[in-house]
Design a protein around this motif. Structure first.
Motif, PDB file in Angstrom:
ATOM      1  N   GLY A 178      -0.809  -5.845  -0.432  1.00 58.59           N
ATOM      2  CA  GLY A 178       0.063  -4.707  -0.175  1.00 58.59           C
ATOM      3  C   GLY A 178       1.441  -4.884  -0.805  1.00 58.59           C
ATOM      4  O   GLY A 178       2.009  -3.929  -1.347  1.00 58.59           O
ATOM      5  N   LEU A 179       1.983  -6.098  -0.734  1.00 54.99           N
ATOM      6  CA  LEU A 179       3.271  -6.370  -1.380  1.00 54.99           C
ATOM      7  C   LEU A 179       3.192  -6.136  -2.881  1.00 54.99           C
ATOM      8  O   LEU A 179       4.097  -5.550  -3.489  1.00 54.99           O
ATOM      9  CB  LEU A 179       3.696  -7.815  -1.107  1.00 54.99           C
ATOM     10  CG  LEU A 179       4.285  -8.133   0.270  1.00 54.99           C
ATOM     11  CD1 LEU A 179       4.503  -9.635   0.407  1.00 54.99           C
ATOM     12  CD2 LEU A 179       5.596  -7.377   0.479  1.00 54.99           C
ATOM     13  N   LEU A 180       2.101  -6.605  -3.481  1.00 53.60           N
ATOM     14  CA  LEU A 180       1.936  -6.429  -4.922  1.00 53.60           C
ATOM     15  C   LEU A 180       1.763  -4.945  -5.274  1.00 53.60           C
ATOM     16  O   LEU A 180       2.294  -4.470  -6.275  1.00 53.60           O
ATOM     17  CB  LEU A 180       0.746  -7.249  -5.406  1.00 53.60           C
ATOM     18  CG  LEU A 180       0.980  -8.767  -5.370  1.00 53.60           C
ATOM     19  CD1 LEU A 180      -0.335  -9.522  -5.543  1.00 53.60           C
ATOM     20  CD2 LEU A 180       1.980  -9.181  -6.439  1.00 53.60           C
ATOM     21  N   ASP A 181       1.022  -4.210  -4.433  1.00 60.20           N
ATOM     22  CA  ASP A 181       0.885  -2.773  -4.655  1.00 60.20           C
ATOM     23  C   ASP A 181       2.248  -2.085  -4.606  1.00 60.20           C
ATOM     24  O   ASP A 181       2.583  -1.246  -5.462  1.00 60.20           O
ATOM     25  CB  ASP A 181      -0.033  -2.159  -3.598  1.00 60.20           C
ATOM     26  CG  ASP A 181      -1.500  -2.476  -3.826  1.00 60.20           C
ATOM     27  OD1 ASP A 181      -1.856  -2.858  -4.956  1.00 60.20           O
ATOM     28  OD2 ASP A 181      -2.286  -2.351  -2.871  1.00 60.20           O
ATOM     29  N   ASP A 182       3.061  -2.440  -3.588  1.00 62.80           N
ATOM     30  CA  ASP A 182       4.375  -1.822  -3.431  1.00 62.80           C
ATOM     31  C   ASP A 182       5.290  -2.127  -4.613  1.00 62.80           C
ATOM     32  O   ASP A 182       6.195  -1.343  -4.921  1.00 62.80           O
ATOM     33  CB  ASP A 182       5.030  -2.299  -2.138  1.00 62.80           C
ATOM     34  CG  ASP A 182       4.315  -1.786  -0.894  1.00 62.80           C
ATOM     35  OD1 ASP A 182       3.529  -0.826  -1.022  1.00 62.80           O
ATOM     36  OD2 ASP A 182       4.528  -2.368   0.191  1.00 62.80           O
ATOM     37  N   ALA A 183       5.046  -3.268  -5.281  1.00 64.19           N
ATOM     38  CA  ALA A 183       5.852  -3.650  -6.443  1.00 64.19           C
ATOM     39  C   ALA A 183       5.338  -3.027  -7.728  1.00 64.19           C
ATOM     40  O   ALA A 183       5.861  -3.313  -8.807  1.00 64.19           O
ATOM     41  CB  ALA A 183       5.869  -5.169  -6.582  1.00 64.19           C
ATOM     42  N   GLY A 184       4.324  -2.153  -7.613  1.00 59.24           N
ATOM     43  CA  GLY A 184       3.788  -1.481  -8.792  1.00 59.24           C
ATOM     44  C   GLY A 184       2.590  -2.152  -9.408  1.00 59.24           C
ATOM     45  O   GLY A 184       2.019  -1.640 -10.380  1.00 59.24           O
ATOM     46  N   CYS A 185       2.174  -3.292  -8.837  1.00 56.81           N
ATOM     47  CA  CYS A 185       1.004  -4.014  -9.368  1.00 56.81           C
ATOM     48  C   CYS A 185      -0.254  -3.465  -8.701  1.00 56.81           C
ATOM     49  O   CYS A 185      -0.908  -4.142  -7.892  1.00 56.81           O
ATOM     50  CB  CYS A 185       1.150  -5.516  -9.129  1.00 56.81           C
ATOM     51  SG  CYS A 185       2.600  -6.249  -9.908  1.00 56.81           S
ATOM     52  N   THR A 186      -0.579  -2.237  -9.012  1.00 56.30           N
ATOM     53  CA  THR A 186      -1.670  -1.538  -8.339  1.00 56.30           C
ATOM     54  C   THR A 186      -3.020  -1.710  -9.016  1.00 56.30           C
ATOM     55  O   THR A 186      -4.045  -1.341  -8.452  1.00 56.30           O
ATOM     56  CB  THR A 186      -1.347  -0.042  -8.255  1.00 56.30           C
ATOM     57  OG1 THR A 186      -1.077   0.444  -9.577  1.00 56.30           O
ATOM     58  CG2 THR A 186      -0.128   0.201  -7.369  1.00 56.30           C
ATOM     59  N   SER A 187      -3.042  -2.245 -10.233  1.00 58.48           N
ATOM     60  CA  SER A 187      -4.303  -2.458 -10.941  1.00 58.48           C
ATOM     61  C   SER A 187      -4.770  -3.889 -10.730  1.00 58.48           C
ATOM     62  O   SER A 187      -3.956  -4.795 -10.501  1.00 58.48           O
ATOM     63  CB  SER A 187      -4.142  -2.177 -12.435  1.00 58.48           C
ATOM     64  OG  SER A 187      -3.813  -0.828 -12.665  1.00 58.48           O
TER      65      SER A 187
END
Length: 305
Positions: free
Chosen positions: A84-93
């Motif tokens: 979730g932290l990585l998703d929030d930082a834009g690392c969604t792929s």
């Protein structure tokens, strides 16, 4: 990433050593039908995998821990937080990059599987051709009746896609010491098949040893390039920037008797058929990447260049 690069990396690395999956239970015991399907798909005819006293192919280790379409119910809250932290930082792929396995004893039909996993490492910020992000490595311990039977280390890249990527920017194959010769051959527009120096059995994909007799020595033969579609799927989802769905992915049986997974080109995706004759071509996707593909043969419905 408001804490700055160093603070952000430290925040991610705080998850190292925390559980990724807890008290996982395999959805099915080790069983003969799944072993048979695996061996048919891999064209592995070793007698060790059938009949009385059969064992499961060691490389099926991850199969018995997979969650299927319903997902991994044993995934920990810490692992979900990290993603979730990585998703929030834009690392969604996300893309899987590599795995390592260790086998401690063979698995046999009837073995009940349990497993636990740990977040082994989170890399510093990395920039790749796909985009920038972090590599996350998990290590799974697989058990049967409480006995450790193997470990599975799995690495993914959670990334923000690079701006301005073109459709030709296909993912790169994972090249290692076991398959480097194959990819060197592809770069020379040769499709090389391993041949066991002990019993002469041909094998593709490349392996460090012969599945038929166990001999480690081998040489290569060049494929003629002729083959037929043994099986195929049409990919509609998920979308990926490097591809333009729908497209056909075929399991191609070469005239030499081995099989390879590749794209079927030269006909519309809905005209691909089992038994369709195809011939090998090499397609360049950019200045660095060449891949083997298979074009439908002359005279096939919907064929043509």
């Amino acid at each position: 990433m408001s804490a700055g690069p160093a603070g952000w990396t430290a925040r991610l690395k705080a998850y190292e050593g925390r559980a990724a999956a807890v008290a996982g239970v395999g959805k099915d015991p080790v069983n003969e039908p799944m072993i048979r399907h695996w061996c048919e798909a891999m064209d592995d005819t070793s007698p060790a995998y059938e009949g009385p006293g059969a064992v499961a192919p060691p490389t099926m280790l991850q199969v018995w821990t997979m969650g299927g379409l319903s997902g991994q119910r044993s995934r920990s809250g810490a692992f979900e937080e990290l993603l979730g932290l990585l998703d929030d930082a834009g690392c969604t792929s996300v893309v899987a990059t590599d795995c390592e396995q260790e086998y401690l004893r063979p698995l046999r039909p009837g073995d009940e599987i349990t497993y636990d996993a740990v977040i082994e490492s989170v890399s510093e910020h990395k920039t790749t051709r796909l985009g920038s992000g972090h590599f996350v490595t998990t290590r799974t311990e697989v058990r049967s009746a409480g006995e450790l039977v193997g470990t599975h280390r799995f690495r993914i890249l959670k990334y923000a896609p690079a701006a301005g990527r073109t459709k030709s920017a296909r993912p790169r194959p994972v090249v290692n010491r076991d398959n480097a010769g194959f990819w060197e051959g592809v770069g020379r527009h040769q499709l090389l098949i391993q041949r066991c120096a002990g019993c002469g059995t041909l094998r593709l994909p490349w392996l460090p040893g012969c599945a038929a007799c166990g001999a480690p020595e081998w040489d290569t033969v060049g494929a003629s390039g002729e083959g037929t579609v043994y099986s195929y799927v049409v990919m509609h989802h998920p979308p990926f920037p490097a591809f333009d769905p729908p497209y056909a992915v075929g399991l191609i049986e070469l005239s030499e008797g081995v099989r390879i997974v590749s794209n079927v080109i030269g006909v519309p995706y809905d005209k691909v058929r089992i038994g369709m004759p195809v011939r090998l071509e090499f397609e360049r996707y950019d200045e660095e990447l060449v891949l083997p593909v298979f074009r439908a043969g002359d005279g096939v419905e919907g064929g043509g260049r």
